[in-house]
Design an enzyme around this catalytic site. Structure first.
Site, PDB file in Angstrom:
ATOM      1  CB  VAL A   7      -1.469   2.624   4.518  1.00  0.00           C
ATOM      2  CG1 VAL A   7      -1.968   1.312   5.097  1.00  0.00           C
ATOM      3  CG2 VAL A   7      -2.649   3.498   4.092  1.00  0.00           C
ATOM      4  N   GLY A   8       1.581   2.262   5.378  1.00  0.00           N
ATOM      5  CA  GLY A   8       2.647   1.391   5.846  1.00  0.00           C
ATOM      6  C   GLY A   8       3.318   1.886   7.106  1.00  0.00           C
TER       7      GLY A   8
ATOM      8  CD  GLU B 212       7.612  -5.415  -1.179  1.00  0.00           C
ATOM      9  OE1 GLU B 212       8.003  -4.358  -1.734  1.00  0.00           O
ATOM     10  OE2 GLU B 212       8.344  -6.393  -0.989  1.00  0.00           O
TER      11      GLU B 212
ATOM     12  CB  THR C 155       4.874   5.875   2.158  1.00  0.00           C
ATOM     13  OG1 THR C 155       5.621   5.353   1.041  1.00  0.00           O
ATOM     14  CG2 THR C 155       5.840   6.173   3.289  1.00  0.00           C
TER      15      THR C 155
ATOM     16  N   GLY D 109       0.826  -1.205   0.000  1.00  0.00           N
ATOM     17  CA  GLY D 109       0.000   0.000   0.000  1.00  0.00           C
ATOM     18  C   GLY D 109       0.853   1.245   0.000  1.00  0.00           C
TER      19      GLY D 109
ATOM     20  CB  CYS E  52       4.506  -0.318  -6.469  1.00  0.00           C
ATOM     21  SG  CYS E  52       4.750  -2.063  -6.820  1.00  0.00           S
TER      22      CYS E  52
END
Length: 516
Positions: free
Chosen positions: A250-251, A268, A248, A246, A302
């Site tokens: 959210v990560g 990722e 950055t 997802g 991505c």
């Protein structure tokens, strides 16, 4: 040959007008307490089908089933687990046609890319089958006489997989099929924008589990929004590893929550990928690679090429070639194989595309081609745009961000290749990168420790289209995770070091003496 209708495609995959969104491999849990989730196609704006999302109670039932299944699945010999994955790959071959069409229709990528995504699943199944006989450890010489040392890898537990809309099934396969041969069980939360492809895959898997008399809970599905399902997965201590694809933003949140419970996270996240064209680039190779990298999947990969860093000596020639190539792009229904570019995922993505172009103008950039939202016949969904080329500078705020849309920033550099590499690295993300050059020294500098800082670095090919045999992932704000090939399987297992004393004495390490 007549193209199968969408209704025929759905019927072939067992997708109905209304579908349960929770499954434990063999059983579907009916739960519509949270209302229905509707899947609308960005291709034509039509409603495809509805899904009953998972409730908190259904999620708990899935987790209990998965936890119990792990205790049995981990005891199955790894080559036997590989055989199950082989059969899944065989079933995916049987359903490649309709599943690829559904990927294309529900997500919006071209039909060729939809079929290619299913082929990735098949390829990773083949890879995982071989990997099931190569879950190797190492032996080490002990400093103590009569001792042997080695390390080995054991199944980790329940693996949570949260996937994004742009690769609705392949990224699940990268994680789930490798995790399965490692002895883990999987709980999958797909993106809410593309739930039907996940349901189709779960039905395909169910056939294999049923035919082999396996218990439910090895492959699980929970479709639902982040507040109901996503947050529970992040906080659930029963999930040993959480793999998330997802943004950055959210990560970063996921990493903090999972780390807070001492869990493992495989991230990722965003990419801001660049191709460098040196003065020695072979443009006959480079231009097609740039165009596919920039407009493939309508810029929603991505690994999409977002920045093109071009030596000043060839800048004008490259710009003219790109504009000519973009003028020849055919935009429209992605299930029509004569088209190059399909729609963005939804109208919100179109708005973000237009907003980014406005920011470029405000920061001093110039739109060289494209940038319009398309309307009228064939574009009724409101999700189609003309891919854009913009002259920009690397330091622009909008260039430093990842806009998930087909915008290619054309950036000029002068001097040595080191200057181009510095520009490429000067963004927060670090996923994929590429250089086109016929100069060996330039290529090797790009691949050296002082070259590209990305997880993927290519020479004379583009930034997208990674093969499953290599570990996939990036550095910096891309998250640092690795999926798919090489030794990425180790992320799904726990490592254990073993020492065996087969002698008659008990010497201690480091020569320590302890007598009683």
């Amino acid at each position: 040959m007549k193209r199968p209708s969408i209704s025929e495609t759905l019927a072939a995959l067992g997708v109905q007008e209304e579908n349960a969104g929770t499954a434990t491999g063999l059983k579907w849990l009916e739960a519509c307490g949270a209302g229905k989730l509707h899947s609308d196609s960005p291709v034509d704006g039509k409603r495809i089908a509805a899904v009953c999302p998972a409730t908190a109670e259904a999620y708990e039932q899935v987790m209990q089933t998965a936890t119990a299944a792990f205790l049995r699945w981990r005891a199955v010999p790894a080559p036997r687990r590989g055989e199950i994955v082989r059969q899944i790959g065989h079933q995916l071959r049987e359903y490649k046609g309709p599943l690829g069409r559904l990927v294309s229709y529900e997500m919006g990528k071209s039909l060729q890319e939809g079929w290619g995504e299913v082929q990735e699943m098949i390829d990773i199944a083949d890879f995982a089958l071989g990997q099931s006989r190569q879950l190797y450890g190492y032996t080490m010489h002990s400093e103590r006489p009569g001792h042997r040392m080695y390390d080995q890898y054991h199944p980790l537990g329940v693996v949570g997989v949260i996937t994004a809309f742009n690769f609705p099934v392949a990224v699940w396969a990268w994680n789930a099929l490798i995790a399965a041969v490692c002895g883990d069980v999987v709980v999958w939360k797909p993106a809410s924008k593309v739930p039907l492809t996940a349901i189709a895959v779960q039905r395909i898997i169910g056939n294999v589990l049923r035919q082999n008399g396996l218990p439910e809970g090895i492959f699980n599905l929970v479709i639902g929004n982040g507040s109901v399902i996503g947050d529970r997965m992040l906080n659930d201590r029963r999930i040993a590893l959480l793999s998330l694809t997802g943004s950055t933003r959210v990560g970063r949140h996921a990493a903090a929550v999972v780390a807070g419970r001492m869990g493992k996270a495989l991230l990722e996240l965003g990419g801001n990928n660049a191709i460098i064209l040196t003065e020695n680039a072979e443009l006959e190779l480079a231009i097609p690679s740039v165009v596919f990298g920039a407009v493939g999947t309508a810029g929603q990969r991505c690994t999409t090429t977002r920045r093109l860093i071009v030596h000043e000596s060839i800048f004008d020639r490259v710009r003219e070639s790109l504009v000519k190539a973009y003028r020849g792009l055919r935009i429209g229904d992605p299930l029509d194989e004569s088209n190059h570019v399909g729609p963005l995922i939804d109208r919100q993505a179109v708005a973000q595309f237009l907003s980014a172009l406005e920011k470029i103008r405000q920061e001093g950039g110039r739109i060289l081609y494209g940038g319009q939202a398309l309307e009228g016949k064939g574009y009724e969904s409101g999700c189609y745009v003309v891919p854009a080329i913009a002259a920009a500078e690397n330091h622009y705020e909008v260039v430093q961000e990842e806009t998930f849309a087909p915008i290619l920033y054309l950036i000029r550099y002068s001097g040595s290749v080191e200057n181009a590499i510095a520009l490429q690295n000067d963004v927060p993300q670090g996923l994929s990168s590429a250089i086109f050059t016929t100069d060996l020294r330039q290529a090797e500098r790009f691949l050296s420790a002082w070259g590209s800082d990305c997880g993927i670095a290519n020479v004379n090919i583009g930034t997208s289209g990674a093969e499953i045999g290599g570990a996939f992932g990036g550095e910096k704000e891309t998250g640092g995770g690795r999926e798919s090939g090489s030794d990425a399987w180790k992320a799904y297992m726990r490592r254990q070091t073993n020492t065996i004393n087969f002698g008659t004495e008990l010497p201690l390490a480091q020569g320590i003496r302890f007598e009683i």
